[in-house]
Design an enzyme around this catalytic site. Sequence first.
Site, short mmCIF file in Angstrom:
data_model
loop_
_atom_site.label_atom_id
_atom_site.label_comp_id
_atom_site.label_asym_id
_atom_site.label_seq_id
_atom_site.Cartn_x
_atom_site.Cartn_y
_atom_site.Cartn_z
N PRO A 191 46.10 49.03 44.92
CA PRO A 191 45.80 48.26 46.13
C PRO A 191 44.32 48.33 46.50
O PRO A 191 43.63 49.25 46.07
CB PRO A 191 46.66 48.93 47.20
CG PRO A 191 47.66 49.76 46.49
CD PRO A 191 47.08 50.10 45.15
N GLU A 414 64.97 56.38 46.62
CA GLU A 414 64.31 57.14 45.56
C GLU A 414 64.99 58.48 45.32
O GLU A 414 65.08 58.96 44.19
CB GLU A 414 62.83 57.36 45.88
CG GLU A 414 62.00 56.08 46.00
CD GLU A 414 62.14 55.17 44.81
OE1 GLU A 414 62.30 55.67 43.67
OE2 GLU A 414 62.12 53.94 45.00
N ASP A 491 65.96 47.48 39.66
CA ASP A 491 66.97 48.38 39.09
C ASP A 491 68.12 47.57 38.51
O ASP A 491 68.63 47.87 37.42
CB ASP A 491 67.53 49.30 40.18
CG ASP A 491 66.44 50.16 40.81
OD1 ASP A 491 65.45 50.43 40.12
OD2 ASP A 491 66.61 50.56 41.98
P1 ADP Z 1 38.38 49.63 45.82
O1 ADP Z 1 37.31 49.42 44.80
O2 ADP Z 1 39.60 50.28 45.26
O3 ADP Z 1 38.72 48.43 46.63
P2 ADP Z 1 36.37 51.25 47.05
O4 ADP Z 1 36.00 52.14 45.94
O5 ADP Z 1 35.47 50.09 47.32
O6 ADP Z 1 37.85 50.70 46.87
O7 ADP Z 1 36.54 52.14 48.36
C1 ADP Z 1 35.92 51.81 49.57
C2 ADP Z 1 35.55 53.04 50.34
O8 ADP Z 1 36.71 53.76 50.76
C3 ADP Z 1 34.78 54.05 49.53
O9 ADP Z 1 33.42 53.76 49.51
C4 ADP Z 1 35.07 55.35 50.26
O10 ADP Z 1 34.26 55.50 51.39
C5 ADP Z 1 36.49 55.16 50.74
N1 ADP Z 1 37.44 55.76 49.81
C6 ADP Z 1 38.44 55.13 49.14
N2 ADP Z 1 39.15 55.99 48.39
C7 ADP Z 1 38.59 57.20 48.56
C8 ADP Z 1 38.86 58.52 48.04
N3 ADP Z 1 39.87 58.75 47.19
N4 ADP Z 1 38.06 59.52 48.44
C9 ADP Z 1 37.06 59.31 49.29
N5 ADP Z 1 36.74 58.12 49.82
C10 ADP Z 1 37.49 57.06 49.48
ZN ZN Z 2 65.10 51.81 42.60
#
Ligand code: ADP
Ligand code: ZN
Length: 610
Positions: A191, A414, A491
């Site tokens: 997502p 689940e 399923d």
């Molecule tokens: P996607 O590319 O999956 O849409 P992004 O990498 O652009 O998501 O994430 C946007 C922001 O959300 C990141 O710059 C960070 O600040 C925050 N973020 C998302 N997931 C994490 C994570 N696992 N750890 C820390 N920050 C996160």
């Molecule tokens: Zn199921």
Amino acid sequence: MNKNKIFKWALPFIFLAVSLSFLFFYQRSKIEEMTYYEFLEKVESNQVEEVILNSNPKMKVRLKEGSDKIYVTDNPRNPELKEFLLKQQIQVVEDDSATFSNILRGVFMIGIFFAFLRYMSKNFGQQSAKDMMNIQTSALPGPNKTYSFNDVADNEEAKEEVKDIIDFLKKPEKYIKYGARMPRGIIFYGPPGTGKTLMAKAIAGEAGVPFFSVSGSDFVQMYVGVGASRIRSLFEKARKAGKALIFIDEIDALGKKRAASVTGGNDERDQTLNALLTEMSGFKENEGIIVIAATNRLDVLDEALLRPGRFDRQVEIALPDVKGREEILRLHGKNKPLSDEVDFSKLAKQTVYFSGAMLENLLNEAAIMAANRNAKAISLKDIDKAFYKIIAGSEKKDRSNILEKDREITAFHEAGHALVTKLIAPGHTVSKVTIIPSTKGAGGFSMNIPPDKMYHTKKDMEVQIMISLAGRAAEELIFGEDNITTGASNDIEKATQIIRDYVVKYGMSKSLGLLNIDVLFNNQSQAFSEEALIKECSKHMERLYKETRNLIIEHKYYLNQIAKGLLYKESLSEEDLDDIMEDKFSISDSVNEKEDLLPMVKCNRVVEAR
Ligand code: ADP
Ligand code: ZN
């Protein structure tokens, strides 16, 4: 528009006008045309000081009087001209710097033009100006800040899956030595806002290689050929950098399954995609370049992209569970002043289905609110306000209610799969059970991997069907026959496929005997066979469903325990499951004693009523 803004707008135009007129007048004021005939006259009358010859069709003439003025006249390009002039004691300069100065001027003009464009796109974000820039510059290496795995909270599985890639980027020689071929492309799917881009940057950072990025959506509505050439120049840049990580966001905008439409495909998109595939198969083994692409949906991608030698490794980046959310909150809360009342573990529980980006945004909004109040620290109230701002649009009460109900249904569904797996298929690996929805399907899923075998027994097939039906069976037992959900559609599809093979292909159904029904009817469906087939299949399905339900009723206590564990932890590992089955699992540390254990009560009531 205030004065300042007008100035900002006008400035680049004034600058452009001044530079252009400067160039124009520089040429016009100092250079004048003269006919060849006039020139010869001036030579005769001894007025010429110097002639500058070059390969141009015009040559320059300087007179003795007013020598800062330059005349141009036709260059007859007669090899004898030079001798003639020299005999008249006229200096002759053979000079190609004139063309050089033209080039310089040209370069200067182009420079001004791009400075202008850049100024425009920076200050006003004008799409057209930006596009023009993009075509020229393709992808620039990303921002200078380098990221590491410390900037990525949670996502442990994904980190594990890309470890070898980092090592490969660091030391491709090592892999050459073993003749290993590393993947050229990896797809991150999950997502939005789950940190796919962040993860790619962190990989580049960990490996110490430059990061180049583009987005598939940049290529939408481009002129034919432009996309392909941008892809080529992107790869060229990466190659020049030696090792590199190329990141392509929103690859689905580029690599969607090609619709078999009569009107033909989208030429531009196909060309861009083909350029990408060609570039990817073009780089040498172990060159130290890796392409990572991100998408929200893996299922819409063109299969051509997923073939070996292309994006042959797919890594899921899922929404965080409660533990992951807490880690992300802690990471982004590190540099923020928070009041003592803010409890991240509690906040993590309240932010079900939030992505990492939403969590980051939540803390950021709260920080802005605290700053607006000039408060010492971010209070719980700031966070509450920010929370509703982020989930705005949905009425808060209703929404949280629906969420809670969804969570319960998913948890029992689940838990049903997991319980039956543990009871009748101890050889299967249940790597993870979760109620966090994945991109593969609504609701949660349990990864249930049967052991590898050459042959599958009749019993194996029945077990697989029972595991598939267990989700629906648990739903029905807990929430009642009228409240079963659409969550079981996958399923049922899977179970139906197995039962069909069971009856049609393998002759496992006694009453139809040892026959392959397809062969019997020459692969042609016949009214009779269809009816008999449906009857036969549903008879078996009914039997297996009953068996599954009885099994769950018999072990309802464990169904409750697993569902409870899922409601509090959101995902359970195989060890957690084993602990539950061996009565060793304690959720007391994650459960606030006062919190309502409603699902537990409800479960007992319904199950006992049957
Ligand atoms: P996607 O590319 O999956 O849409 P992004 O990498 O652009 O998501 O994430 C946007 C922001 O959300 C990141 O710059 C960070 O600040 C925050 N973020 C998302 N997931 C994490 C994570 N696992 N750890 C820390 N920050 C996160
Ligand atoms: Zn199921």
